[in-house]
Every structure is written in C-alpha cells, then in structure tokens.
Design a protein around this motif. Sequence first.
Motif, PDB file in Angstrom:
ATOM      1  N   CYS A   1      -5.341   6.378   4.852  1.00 32.12           N
ATOM      2  CA  CYS A   1      -4.620   7.241   5.795  1.00 32.12           C
ATOM      3  C   CYS A   1      -4.995   6.916   7.226  1.00 32.12           C
ATOM      4  CB  CYS A   1      -4.989   8.708   5.599  1.00 32.12           C
ATOM      5  SG  CYS A   1      -4.910   9.266   3.928  1.00 32.12           S
TER       6      CYS A   1
ATOM      7  N   CYS B   1      -1.188   0.285   3.438  1.00 36.52           N
ATOM      8  CA  CYS B   1      -1.077   0.140   1.987  1.00 36.52           C
ATOM      9  C   CYS B   1      -1.205  -1.340   1.617  1.00 36.52           C
ATOM     10  CB  CYS B   1       0.288   0.611   1.492  1.00 36.52           C
ATOM     11  SG  CYS B   1       0.759   2.257   2.073  1.00 36.52           S
ATOM     12  N   ASP B   2      -1.937  -1.631   0.520  1.00 39.78           N
ATOM     13  CA  ASP B   2      -2.045  -3.027   0.071  1.00 39.78           C
ATOM     14  C   ASP B   2      -1.374  -3.240  -1.282  1.00 39.78           C
ATOM     15  OD1 ASP B   2      -3.768  -2.003  -1.818  1.00 39.78           O
ATOM     16  OD2 ASP B   2      -5.481  -3.248  -1.256  1.00 39.78           O
TER      17      ASP B   2
ATOM     18  N   ALA C   1      -1.854  12.564   1.487  1.00 39.92           N
ATOM     19  CA  ALA C   1      -1.598  11.227   0.928  1.00 39.92           C
ATOM     20  C   ALA C   1      -1.257  11.340  -0.558  1.00 39.92           C
ATOM     21  CB  ALA C   1      -2.810  10.319   1.137  1.00 39.92           C
TER      22      ALA C   1
ATOM     23  N   VAL D   1       3.772   4.729  -3.456  1.00 43.57           N
ATOM     24  CA  VAL D   1       3.111   3.429  -3.626  1.00 43.57           C
ATOM     25  C   VAL D   1       2.948   3.125  -5.118  1.00 43.57           C
ATOM     26  CG1 VAL D   1       0.946   2.176  -3.212  1.00 43.57           C
ATOM     27  CG2 VAL D   1       2.000   3.513  -1.365  1.00 43.57           C
TER      28      VAL D   1
ATOM     29  N   ALA E   1       0.133   5.525   6.737  1.00 44.00           N
ATOM     30  CA  ALA E   1      -0.980   4.979   5.967  1.00 44.00           C
ATOM     31  C   ALA E   1      -0.821   3.477   5.823  1.00 44.00           C
ATOM     32  CB  ALA E   1      -1.025   5.620   4.583  1.00 44.00           C
TER      33      ALA E   1
ATOM     34  N   ILE F   1       2.369  10.009  -0.081  1.00 47.48           N
ATOM     35  CA  ILE F   1       2.234   8.546   0.059  1.00 47.48           C
ATOM     36  C   ILE F   1       1.920   7.886  -1.291  1.00 47.48           C
ATOM     37  CG2 ILE F   1       0.995   6.656   1.198  1.00 47.48           C
ATOM     38  CD1 ILE F   1       2.485   8.242   3.285  1.00 47.48           C
ATOM     39  N   ARG F   2       0.875   8.356  -1.971  1.00 47.01           N
ATOM     40  CA  ARG F   2       0.446   7.659  -3.196  1.00 47.01           C
ATOM     41  C   ARG F   2       1.523   7.662  -4.294  1.00 47.01           C
ATOM     42  NH1 ARG F   2      -4.866   9.698  -1.528  1.00 47.01           N
ATOM     43  NH2 ARG F   2      -5.916   7.860  -0.665  1.00 47.01           N
TER      44      ARG F   2
ATOM     45  N   CYS G   1      -4.518  -5.935   3.756  1.00 49.37           N
ATOM     46  CA  CYS G   1      -3.339  -5.361   3.082  1.00 49.37           C
ATOM     47  C   CYS G   1      -2.622  -6.455   2.294  1.00 49.37           C
ATOM     48  CB  CYS G   1      -2.376  -4.746   4.107  1.00 49.37           C
ATOM     49  SG  CYS G   1      -2.960  -3.206   4.821  1.00 49.37           S
TER      50      CYS G   1
ATOM     51  N   THR H   1      -4.071   0.325  -2.928  1.00 47.24           N
ATOM     52  CA  THR H   1      -4.927   1.209  -2.137  1.00 47.24           C
ATOM     53  C   THR H   1      -4.162   1.760  -0.932  1.00 47.24           C
ATOM     54  OG1 THR H   1      -6.891  -0.008  -2.794  1.00 47.24           O
ATOM     55  CG2 THR H   1      -7.079   1.312  -0.794  1.00 47.24           C
ATOM     56  N   VAL H   2      -4.421   3.044  -0.636  1.00 41.05           N
ATOM     57  CA  VAL H   2      -3.800   3.715   0.507  1.00 41.05           C
ATOM     58  C   VAL H   2      -4.908   4.195   1.434  1.00 41.05           C
ATOM     59  CG1 VAL H   2      -2.609   5.870   1.140  1.00 41.05           C
ATOM     60  CG2 VAL H   2      -1.726   4.457  -0.735  1.00 41.05           C
TER      61      VAL H   2
END
Length: 424
Positions: A206, A199-200, A246, A254, A197, A250-251, A311, A203-204
């Motif tokens: 996918c 990522c900034d 995600a 992050v 993913a 992932i989230r 990002c 925000t993620v």
Amino acid sequence: MRILIVGSGGREHALAWKLSQSPKVTQLYIAPGNGGTAALGQNVPISDDDLPGLTSFAKDNAIDLVVIGPELPLVLGLKEALAQSGIPCFGPSAFAAQLEGSKAFAKSVMRDTGVPTANFRVFDDVEAARVHVAERDMPCVVKADGLAAGKGVVVCSTRDEALEAVNDMMAKQIFGKAGERIVIEDALKGEEASFLAFCDGTTVVCMPSSQDHKAIGEGDTGPNTGGMGAYSPAPILPHEDYEMMADLVIRPIVRHMGTVDQPFVGILYAGIMYTEDGPKVLEYNVRFGDPECQPLLSRLDGDLAEIMQACIDGTLADVDIRWKPETAICVVLAAEGYPASYPKGMAITGLDEADAISGVKVFQAGTTLDGDTVRTAGGRVLGVTALGSDLADAKERAYKAVDAIHFDNCYFRRDIGDKGLRRD
Ligand code: AMP
Ligand code: GLY
C-alpha cells in the motif's frame, strides 16, 4: 539503468524527478515530456499513443525499463509491444488495463470478487438504456464504457439529465466508440479518497492515502477536471486502515488477475467513496494518479527504480518501502478556461523563487521551454508541491510558493487540503 518515461504531465515530471535520484539510473528519456522533464533527462518527441515509435526508440537506445505514466498507452497494449522486443515495462498488460479502459469490465470484476461498489447495469443498446432510465430511481450515474479523457461520467439528478447523457453517448456518440457501451449505476454520496498500491502480480504494498480535488471550483463546484490538487495522507483513510482497505479493494482484484493468468504488475489505484454504508469503489485506475503522484512521490523515502524493478521481477515482498512522516500537498495552477478551452504560450515567472522556499518542489505539467523562458502549453500548467510537518504547514508553504509564481490568466483553487484540515 536506462529508463524511458512515457507521458507529459505533472505526474511524469514527478516520476522523472524521483527516478533521477536513484543511483541505479544512468540515463533518463521522457516521451514527449515537458519543460520540467527537460532539465532531468532528454525529451524525445514521440507521443504517448505512438506504440511503434516508442518501441523502436526503446530498442534503438538500449532502454532497460519503460515507465508508463498515463492510461492510454497501457490500454492500447504498449507493454505487449515492448515485450515483443524483450523490453521490460512498469505497468499492467492491456488485458489488466481494462480495469481502467472498460468500466463494464471493472464493474463485472468487482461483482465477481465481492468488492463493494454501486449497483449497476451495462447497456449496448440505446433503447434498453432509455427504458431503464425511465424505470429506475434517481439520482444515477451514466458512464461511457471506454476512455473519454475524464469526461465520460455524468452524475444525473433527474431522468431528463440521464436521458440526455444516454443519448449523447450512445446515439450522438460524442465520445466515439467509448460510448457504444455504457454503465448506469446508483449515485453514491460521500467524501472521496484515492488509495494506490504497488503490485508485482502477487504481493501488494500500500501507498499512503491521498485525496484529489476533481472539480474546477472551490468548494468542489463546477465541472470535473483531471484534478486541481491533492494531498497525502488523507485523514479520512488513516494509516491503521490501509491493510484492511487493501484486503477489501486491492487484493481481491490482484488475486483475480492471477487466477485468469493475467498477473497485475504496476500500480492499482482505487477511487473510493466513503458512503453511509461504508467505503465503495467508484473506479479503478491502473497507474499513478495525476496529481496524487506529486505528493506521494514527495513522501517516498526510497529508490523508485528499485521498487519498479521489484514489481517486474516479482520480488516486491523483499523491498523495504518507507514513507516520510510529513504531509505533502500539491496545488495545481491551470490556464483560465480549463477544462474547456484556454490560451497557451504565456511566459511563467517566479519558478526559482518558489522552488527556493523550504519544502517546496514545483512540478511542471503543461509547459514548454522557449529558450530560457518556460511557457504554458496546456490546461494544467504547474503542480506546486510542498512537504510540511502537518497539513496546515504544508498548505502554507505551497500557497507561499504559488504566490511567488506568475503567468497571465493563471487560475487555481485556494481550498486544496481544507477537507483534511476540517477532519484533523
Ligand atoms: P470515475 O471516472 O468513475 O472516477 O468518475 C469520476 C468522478 O465521478 C468520481 O471521482 C466521482 O466524483 C464521480 N462518480 C463516479 N461514480 C459515481 C457514483 N456512482 N456516484 C457518485 N459519483 C460518482
Ligand atoms: N487524479 C485522478 C486521476 O489521475 O485519474
């Protein structure tokens, strides 16, 4: 935009290929690059771990963005070194890069954030590790904590194998400092998938699913490599599950990095095992996978420079990221002997014929230019990548291109994509 790409593999050729298509990009440099990147920009002979060299090159050449391909410079702190000169970089901080650079760090973040992963223990003391091996259930997996060029993971079916791995890493220190600390965890069974993913920091977004082929031999036999082929999408992780995945893997990471004031900027890559008890994370990487990058970027239908800049700026939510509906596959051609020792310097022929096949793009990895001749210069030599209407079509195009290419002692797997074909 003047961009410096750091790295020299198939991933970096694919990054250079995609970035060179952006109307925003006016100049590309690749450090140190390979025979393929030389056609898209200027290769500069600075190695990926030479932080002062890379930083002064970026300063002297008014670089607007540094794109870091491999993990080593991220773990060493290239982002921070560049930041001291005010140069933006796509990739996480050294702190966040510990998600890849320290298995113990990654496991403890997973435990703290509730990400499903194998049960584990961390050891700094060889005697305590030996006692644990004597007492625990088998099979297990012994992992060197630090970076070990992809060799630091040993899946052990017996106590003897586990003891040998512990001794190799902690007593004999075959990976140096990387093995001073180890993780011992339960061995998981199942099929693997890669889930990446953008990522900034908050925000993620996918990317489509993909699947690597780590073992050297067909049928996933023999020692692990950097990856012998990949395809995307992987039917084991279908589109409708991306957001759920995600949210699961992932989230939480992050969000955690945000709460400890280390916002994660770049690519977070979860290596997932589909076990009987559901998906579990085997590892995190903090960059594009190689070779997953080649099929993923073949499918990206947009401006990679714009996505990377968003990002960094924290504006990823405003970018519309689209992917081609086709399937992409990448077959790695290696030098026979890889991942152990292998010859170098063989002349490669048939690259133009392969590239002329519809849907095909040959990404170079371990290559160098010798006048007009492309020669092998590494273990993984080429990533022959093809887009097709489905996996079977992409596979057929890729292997047609593979058959057009020749170099002495060329080795590749004929079964890339077959796990996906069986599921389709
Ligand atoms: P890693 O560097 O952690 O991704 O490990 C490399 C490879 O080792 C993975 O792609 C898996 O094939 C295997 N592996 C890692 N951890 C485990 C585990 N807990 N159980 C079984 N296989 C594993
Ligand atoms: N393809 C696996 C990796 O890049 O680590």
